[in-house]
Design a protein around this motif. Sequence first.
Motif, mmCIF file in Angstrom:
data_model
loop_
_atom_site.group_PDB
_atom_site.id
_atom_site.type_symbol
_atom_site.label_atom_id
_atom_site.label_comp_id
_atom_site.label_asym_id
_atom_site.label_seq_id
_atom_site.Cartn_x
_atom_site.Cartn_y
_atom_site.Cartn_z
ATOM 1 N N ARG A 1 0.831 -1.196 0.010
ATOM 2 C CA ARG A 1 0.126 -0.086 0.009
ATOM 3 C C ARG A 1 0.749 1.280 0.141
ATOM 4 N NH1 ARG A 1 -3.698 -2.315 4.934
ATOM 5 N NH2 ARG A 1 -4.803 -3.869 3.874
ATOM 6 N N ASP A 2 2.124 1.097 -0.027
ATOM 7 C CA ASP A 2 2.996 2.046 0.462
ATOM 8 C C ASP A 2 4.344 1.998 -0.453
ATOM 9 O OD1 ASP A 2 4.018 4.843 1.223
ATOM 10 O OD2 ASP A 2 4.381 3.806 3.249
ATOM 11 N N ARG A 3 4.851 3.283 -0.898
ATOM 12 C CA ARG A 3 6.478 3.022 -1.928
ATOM 13 C C ARG A 3 7.240 4.148 -1.211
ATOM 14 N NH1 ARG A 3 5.023 2.121 -8.094
ATOM 15 N NH2 ARG A 3 6.866 3.672 -8.019
ATOM 16 N N LEU A 4 8.535 3.691 -1.082
ATOM 17 C CA LEU A 4 9.541 4.771 -0.725
ATOM 18 C C LEU A 4 9.583 6.045 -1.513
ATOM 19 C CD1 LEU A 4 12.034 5.743 0.797
ATOM 20 C CD2 LEU A 4 13.314 4.275 -0.549
ATOM 21 N N ASP A 5 9.482 5.599 -2.847
ATOM 22 C CA ASP A 5 9.421 6.769 -3.989
ATOM 23 C C ASP A 5 8.501 7.453 -3.703
ATOM 24 O OD1 ASP A 5 7.851 4.722 -4.832
ATOM 25 O OD2 ASP A 5 8.991 4.736 -6.958
#
Length: 312
Positions: free
Chosen positions: A146-150
């Motif tokens: 559900r989440d990405r670093l970029d």
Amino acid sequence: MQNKYIKDLAWAISSPSLVNEQPGWPNIVDTSKDTWVTQWLSSLDADPSPLQQHLAKEKSHFIGTYFESLWAFYLASNPQYELISRNLQVNSKARTVGEFDFILRDKVTGGFIHQEVAIKFYLGFNKQNIHEFSDGKHIWLGPQCRDRLDIKLAKMINHQAKLSETIQGKQALESIKIDVDTDKLTPQLVLKGYLFYPQTQPVTPPKFCNPNQLKGSWLTLNDFVEHIEKDSSDAWALLTKPEWISPFSSSIEHNQSNIFFKKPDILRTAREKVLNEQRPWMIAYLTESKGYYTEIHRQFIVPDDWPHLYDE
């Protein structure tokens, strides 16, 4: 330190940032010069009631909110700062535009500080990535996809840290008597957590990541079966989200149901958790010394088709 909350507080303050400051970015908060912290934490460990009372006021038990609450306690106790506002909402007529996580006044310089704060756990894998905050070759994804670093960095840097430049943001700050046209307001980022590297293939983080970042690994459930047979750890622990922050430790005398001493037991339990819930689970590899089991490595065990919920 004996108290779990104090350990988490110490980790929140002293753990390395996931990223290093880059040209054009907001300042990355550095707490290494806070020499007062060690004695303060020791006194809290002897009497943790002030922190426990602070945490008891929180209505949410999400790990992000918990980390933010730990950070708020640190800021409120920091002799350099006056904590002016937490979660100051920024609204337009139709909707909520965002919020300022923390607004501080620096007692030394007299200036104001806007801090955006987050704790994240990302698993890396090889996949073409054309996003602004990537190296083009890898994606760093949250365990539940559900989440990405970029994408998180883009939001923190391009939106959240620039709220004070918007009309609505200026109006919100005026409500706490800060005029950004005359008062200096410095944006800062706090991004803590872990990057988990695949154990079966080489992956490199983006160049802006801190080389001293905290690291773990990840394996599919199928690969974990083979890996655990070769492992020489003294024990293993299945970690629930409240245990994801500071390194796991437990007294040998403290009989915890999430600690396993035999390979078939940790393998069976991990398989049941991952298959039944169809999501990654974190495991701590433990060593025994001086009456304690302490974490030496952490690893996500993921479903064999992970990241099956992810569609770029």
